[in-house]
Design a protein around this motif. Structure first.
Motif, PDB file in Angstrom:
ATOM      1  N   ALA A 101      -2.422  10.206   3.895  1.00  0.00           N
ATOM      2  CA  ALA A 101      -1.404  10.606   2.097  1.00  0.00           C
ATOM      3  C   ALA A 101      -0.457  11.671   2.195  1.00  0.00           C
ATOM      4  O   ALA A 101       0.690  11.718   2.478  1.00  0.00           O
ATOM      5  CB  ALA A 101      -2.437  10.153   1.246  1.00  0.00           C
ATOM      6  N   VAL A 145      -1.196   6.571   8.149  1.00  0.00           N
ATOM      7  CA  VAL A 145      -1.622   7.726   7.943  1.00  0.00           C
ATOM      8  C   VAL A 145      -1.676   8.301   7.118  1.00  0.00           C
ATOM      9  O   VAL A 145      -2.257   7.948   6.137  1.00  0.00           O
ATOM     10  CB  VAL A 145       0.147   7.458   7.803  1.00  0.00           C
ATOM     11  N   ALA A 177       1.078  -1.290  -0.131  1.00  0.00           N
ATOM     12  CA  ALA A 177      -0.182   0.178   0.286  1.00  0.00           C
ATOM     13  C   ALA A 177       1.121   1.195  -0.240  1.00  0.00           C
ATOM     14  O   ALA A 177       0.581   1.965  -1.240  1.00  0.00           O
ATOM     15  CB  ALA A 177      -0.812   0.038   1.357  1.00  0.00           C
ATOM     16  N   GLU A 211      -7.043  -3.406  -9.237  1.00  0.00           N
ATOM     17  CA  GLU A 211      -6.048  -4.799  -7.858  1.00  0.00           C
ATOM     18  C   GLU A 211      -5.923  -3.750  -6.562  1.00  0.00           C
ATOM     19  O   GLU A 211      -6.092  -4.514  -5.330  1.00  0.00           O
ATOM     20  CB  GLU A 211      -4.524  -4.106  -8.153  1.00  0.00           C
ATOM     21  N   ILE A 212      -5.576  -2.396  -6.220  1.00  0.00           N
ATOM     22  CA  ILE A 212      -5.870  -1.908  -4.976  1.00  0.00           C
ATOM     23  C   ILE A 212      -7.395  -2.322  -4.413  1.00  0.00           C
ATOM     24  O   ILE A 212      -7.169  -2.657  -3.332  1.00  0.00           O
ATOM     25  CB  ILE A 212      -5.968  -0.570  -5.198  1.00  0.00           C
ATOM     26  N   ARG A 230       2.294   1.523  -3.334  1.00  0.00           N
ATOM     27  CA  ARG A 230       1.161   2.015  -4.269  1.00  0.00           C
ATOM     28  C   ARG A 230       1.132   3.388  -4.157  1.00  0.00           C
ATOM     29  O   ARG A 230       1.672   4.700  -4.695  1.00  0.00           O
ATOM     30  CB  ARG A 230       0.088   1.709  -4.421  1.00  0.00           C
ATOM     31  N   LEU A 231       1.071   4.098  -3.041  1.00  0.00           N
ATOM     32  CA  LEU A 231       0.995   5.913  -2.396  1.00  0.00           C
ATOM     33  C   LEU A 231       1.893   6.544  -2.373  1.00  0.00           C
ATOM     34  O   LEU A 231       1.353   7.723  -3.764  1.00  0.00           O
ATOM     35  CB  LEU A 231       0.057   5.722  -0.588  1.00  0.00           C
ATOM     36  N   GLN A 255      -6.161   6.046  -0.594  1.00  0.00           N
ATOM     37  CA  GLN A 255      -5.920   7.967  -1.209  1.00  0.00           C
ATOM     38  C   GLN A 255      -4.844   7.037  -2.275  1.00  0.00           C
ATOM     39  O   GLN A 255      -4.992   8.398  -3.284  1.00  0.00           O
ATOM     40  CB  GLN A 255      -5.063   8.137  -0.101  1.00  0.00           C
ATOM     41  N   ALA A 256      -4.139   5.548  -2.059  1.00  0.00           N
ATOM     42  CA  ALA A 256      -3.821   5.593  -3.512  1.00  0.00           C
ATOM     43  C   ALA A 256      -4.145   5.530  -5.357  1.00  0.00           C
ATOM     44  O   ALA A 256      -3.940   6.151  -5.724  1.00  0.00           O
ATOM     45  CB  ALA A 256      -2.715   4.608  -3.145  1.00  0.00           C
ATOM     46  N   SER A 282      -3.924   3.569   3.119  1.00  0.00           N
ATOM     47  CA  SER A 282      -3.148   4.118   2.171  1.00  0.00           C
ATOM     48  C   SER A 282      -3.423   3.627   0.566  1.00  0.00           C
ATOM     49  O   SER A 282      -3.260   4.144  -0.054  1.00  0.00           O
ATOM     50  CB  SER A 282      -1.759   3.311   2.850  1.00  0.00           C
ATOM     51  N   ASN A 283      -3.835   2.695   0.789  1.00  0.00           N
ATOM     52  CA  ASN A 283      -4.167   1.892  -0.329  1.00  0.00           C
ATOM     53  C   ASN A 283      -5.299   3.038  -1.426  1.00  0.00           C
ATOM     54  O   ASN A 283      -5.662   2.807  -2.149  1.00  0.00           O
ATOM     55  CB  ASN A 283      -4.865   0.516  -0.458  1.00  0.00           C
ATOM     56  N   LEU A 292      -4.299   7.715  -7.874  1.00  0.00           N
ATOM     57  CA  LEU A 292      -4.057   7.557  -9.614  1.00  0.00           C
ATOM     58  C   LEU A 292      -5.641   7.599 -10.779  1.00  0.00           C
ATOM     59  O   LEU A 292      -5.420   7.631 -11.517  1.00  0.00           O
ATOM     60  CB  LEU A 292      -4.277   5.748  -9.960  1.00  0.00           C
ATOM     61  N   ASP A 315      -6.817  -5.355  -3.094  1.00  0.00           N
ATOM     62  CA  ASP A 315      -6.189  -5.515  -1.658  1.00  0.00           C
ATOM     63  C   ASP A 315      -7.242  -4.423  -0.814  1.00  0.00           C
ATOM     64  O   ASP A 315      -6.390  -5.418   0.756  1.00  0.00           O
ATOM     65  CB  ASP A 315      -5.116  -5.095  -1.925  1.00  0.00           C
ATOM     66  N   ALA A 328       2.602   6.560  -6.445  1.00  0.00           N
ATOM     67  CA  ALA A 328       1.318   7.603  -7.117  1.00  0.00           C
ATOM     68  C   ALA A 328       1.006   9.270  -6.687  1.00  0.00           C
ATOM     69  O   ALA A 328       1.529  10.058  -8.045  1.00  0.00           O
ATOM     70  CB  ALA A 328      -0.124   7.848  -6.770  1.00  0.00           C
TER      71      ALA A 328
END
Lengths: 209, 622
Positions: A110, A108, A20, B436-437, A23-24, B418-419, B415-416, B423, B440, A27
């Motif tokens: 982002a 946390v 995660a 994918e996110i 990815r964050l 917000q990612a 976190s996922n 995106l 998860d 991104a």
């Protein structure tokens, strides 16, 4: 906003969290490398490249604080952003005292994380620039002879040529000669420049030998 | 005054014979089936009559008179012979019938010839009398020509002897003491006297010996022998009767005693035959079944067990009847008695076969254990409540760790997510990565849900639910719950789990509680070891086939005197906690049919381990 060559190293033993965070930060435009344990990070990271570490505090084996110790002993320039599962005040105080860049609590946000990483990278940049300059100064200082070095130190302490000559047991003319030589070697034209350089080199105070 | 001894002795013999005979006639009157006694009476009477004739013979004054008396004497002799045969047949119960008929037939033929040929069967004619002295008296003996038909009488005598010998030998061979005595006394007596008397008579009559024919004393001895034997029987019968009366009284009083004991027994008791029919019930049985004694006695035991076990009970009863020995009854998990109102009472049943009874009877003792069951249930409830309380307290100790467990997936989700937002905001949006996110995120959410569910089940006060469990899973799950605590305490854990562990039956939550408790104990034990702190968690199958989990630490070990004490409640070496943990762990494990113990390691530290009985292979995990 960041140098393209800066890398964010993420160390966390939880695979889900590691993914995660990768990815964050990815991104958000960072170049990210992940490590499931501090040991693997120590073995594989590149200390000379620009970057920072996002580090989980509670890890099996070597824990976050211990990794921080180890990096410091190596003289690493990588600032550390700690992540912790709970507000462990004692640990965070210790980490901050040891120079941690930040101490964030999971989950946390982002923006908070990105800001912390940005700040850490900025700090890394500064640290690296400082080190580069220090390095440069050190090279220049290395070109001085022992007598020139002695004279340099005394000038940086604000002594006059006459005083330096007395201290060194020589005549003022000789000191002037050394002074011209060393200023040429160090590439400074005024005494003020010389003093600033001495400060950056970490000298300027009486040597403790 | 001159005493005629012959008159006196012969009269006495006749009288004694008659007296003995009459005694047995009386016996026969009382017991009409005792034909031997009647026969004896007839035989004794015949001997008495013969004594009279013999007296007449020895006192005869003319040869004609002697011949006439001898002719008539053959009638009682024939009667004596026939009666001896009948007596032996009746009394011995053995003897060849054809020999009997031959002896009787030939004797009757001799009597016939006695009256049709010569002066009697012995003499063609008596020509004179010879006088000699006997017992101080002058007695007459005959002189004359012998009757040729005398041979028939001799054959009859031989046949009689043959019959008696044969019957006596057969009786002797039966082997029992009574038969042997009979054969010896009666058979021997008859034979000795018959041989003596008849042989003597033959010698005199044939003129070989000049002496008076004296046969009555011989016959009298036969009568005495037979009388003695018959009286012996009377005596034995009387003694038997007395014994019988005594045994009857004894039996009756012991029966009464038995009833009294059954009645006074604190348990319900039934006396049941092998077909399951109740023949005796005590007051406690009436109370237990709610049925009166009149209903209980005569009904079958199947009526007293719940409908659902009736057929298996019947099969069990048949099995018990086939192999009678005392035992506790057990079929199915629990034994219940059916009360009249349809309710069921948990009982314990003991079966004791009564030896010697015919048909075999079984004493059934039934103990109402509902009170005991109730206490057991109360104790179990109490144990579960204490277990729950200590579980909650333990979770309090672990709360930091548990919060972390929950926090971890939540952090990953945030976190996922917000990612993903970032995106999606890109141009073009990165749909593939977001997909994918999302997968998860779902997985992390489930993980968080599972943690919450585990927590809830640990905190909830629920009834104990037994299911088939893999102890490896239980151990792994507990280690996962402890994960963050172990990290925090800097305790490293090695695991070595046996593959293909048999299942155990147990309550997942309670067993996890035991695991967590032992892990926390282990962590406390190694707290002072710094970087060396280590736990070794292993599973194995024991030699006895049960499943064991061991948690070994490398701490300071347990003082030998404390190795058992640590399982007592309120014994603790810790500054925190109330010292119930191990006591509760042990009670949980014991309630699961297993055991929990501590031992010191050979190197350093201690090992806590528990074992649980394995469930038979092939049972499915839940």
């Amino acid at each position: 906003m960041t140098e393209p060559s800066a890398t964010v190293y993420v160390v966390d033993d939880e695979p889900d969290m590691l993914k995660a965070l990768e990815r964050l930060l990815g991104a958000a435009g960072f170049s990210v490398q992940t490590f499931p344990s501090p040991e693997q990070f120590l073995a594989r990271h590149d200390d000379t490249a620009p970057g920072c570490i996002v580090l989980d505090l509670a890890l099996p084996g070597l824990n976050g604080l211990e990794l921080q110790h180890a990096l410091q002993a190596q003289g690493s320039a990588l600032p550390i952003v700690f992540l912790t599962g709970r507000g462990d005040i004692a640990a965070s105080v210790r980490a901050m005292k040891l120079g941690a860049a930040d101490f964030l609590t999971k989950p946390v946000d982002a923006d908070e994380l990105i800001a912390a990483v940005d700040a850490a990278l900025e700090r890394n940049r500064e640290r690296r620039a400082e080190r580069a300059e220090k390095h440069l100064v050190a090279i220049r200082l290395a070109a001085l002879t022992a007598r020139e070095r002695e004279v340099f130190e005394l000038i940086a302490q604000g002594r006059l040529n006459k005083q330096i000559a007395a201290e060194c047991g020589t005549v003022e003319k000789t000191i002037k000669f050394h002074r011209a030589n060393l200023m040429r070697k160090l590439g400074v034209r005024t005494v003020a420049d010389l003093v600033r350089l001495a400060e950056r080199a970490g000298s300027g105070k009486p040597r403790s030998d | 005054m001159h005493t005629n001894w012959i008159h006196l002795v012969w009269a006495m013999m006749a009288a004694a014979s008659l007296t003995l005979g009459i005694v047995h006639l009386v016996v026969w009157f009382k017991q009409r089936t005792h034909h031997a006694n009647l026969t004896f009476f007839a035989l004794a009477s015949s001997v008495a009559v013969f004594s009279g004739f013999e007296l007449a013979m020895v006192g005869a004054q003319t040869p004609a008179e002697f011949a006439l008396w001898l002719r008539w004497a053959h009638v009682p002799i024939a009667a004596i012979v026939v009666l001896i045969v009948v007596f032996v047949r009746l009394y011995f119960g053995v003897g060849r019938l054809w020999l009997a008929w031959a002896a009787v037939g030939s004797r009757l033929l001799a009597v016939l010839l006695n009256f049709t040929t010569g002066v009697n069967v012995n003499f063609q004619e008596v020509t004179g009398l010879q006088h000699s002295r006997f017992l101080g008296e002058v007695v007459s003996s005959p002189i004359g020509t012998l009757n040729a038909w005398q041979i028939v009488a001799q054959i009859a005598n031989l046949l009689l002897v043959a019959f008696v010998v044969d019957a006596s030998v057969t009786l002797w061979r039966l082997g029992d003491p009574v038969s042997r005595r009979r054969a010896a006394v009666v058979g021997g007596g008859i034979l000795a006297c018959v041989v003596l008397v008849i042989g003597f008579a033959v010698l005199i009559l044939s003129g070989a010996v000049r002496a008076p024919t004296i046969m009555a004393p011989g016959f009298f001895i036969v009568v005495v022998a037979m009388g003695y034997e018959l009286s012996w029987d009377l005596f034995v019968a009387q003694r038997t009767a007395a014994q019988l009366r005594y045994s009857e009284a004894e039996l009756q009083s012991s029966g009464e005693r038995f009833r009294a004991v059954v009645e006074a027994a604190p348990n319900a008791m039934l006396l049941v035959d092998v077909r399951g029919q109740v023949s005796l019930a005590n007051a406690q049985a009436e109370t237990l079944f709610g049925l009166s004694r009149d209903v209980l006695v005569g009904s079958t035991v199947e009526r007293l067990v719940p409908e659902r076990v009736r057929s298996s009970h019947e099969a069990y009863r048949r099995g018990f009847a086939a192999e009678l020995r005392p035992r506790a009854m057990g079929f199915g998990r629990d034994t219940h008695a059916l009360r009249r109102d349809g309710s069921e009472v948990p009982v314990e049943v003991f079966l004791t076969p009564m030896r010697g009874a015919e048909p075999s009877m079984i004493l059934v003792s039934i103990i109402d254990i509902s009170e005991r069951r109730l206490n057991e249930r109360r104790a179990a409830t109490q144990r579960d409540e204490i277990a729950h309380l200590s579980r909650v307290a333990m979770l309090g100790e672990l709360s930091g760790s548990l919060a972390h467990e929950l926090n971890q997936p939540l952090a990953a989700i945030l976190s996922n997510a917000q990612a993903a937002q970032r995106l999606l905001a890109r141009d073009p949006p990165q749909i593939q990565a977001v997909t994918e996110i999302l997968a998860d995120i779902v997985a992390s959410d489930r993980r968080a849900g599972a943690v919450i569910e585990r927590l809830r089940s640990m905190l909830r006060k629920e009834d104990v639910k037994h299911a088939l469990l893999d102890l490896n899973h239980v151990a792994e799950e507990s280690l996962r719950l402890m994960h963050s605590d172990l990290l925090d305490r800097r305790v490293s854990v090695n695991t070595s789990f046996a593959r293909n562990l048999p299942s155990v039956s147990g309550d997942r939550v309670q067993l996890q509680q035991v695991m967590l408790n032992l892990l926390i104990n282990g962590c406390d034990a190694v707290a002072g070891r710094g970087r060396e702190a280590r736990l070794q968690v292993s599973s194995r199958v024991t030699e006895r086939g049960s499943v064991a989990i061991a948690i070994a630490d490398n701490g300071d070990g347990i003082a030998p005197q404390d190795i058992e004490r640590i399982f007592e409640p309120f014994v603790t070496s810790k500054s925190h906690g109330i010292g119930l943990g191990l006591a509760i762990c042990r009670s949980i494990i014991e309630a699961h049919g297993g055991r929990l113990w501590a031992s010191n390691n050979a190197s350093r530290g201690a090992t806590m381990q528990f074992e649980l009985p394995a469930e038979p292979a092939g049972s499915e995990h839940d």
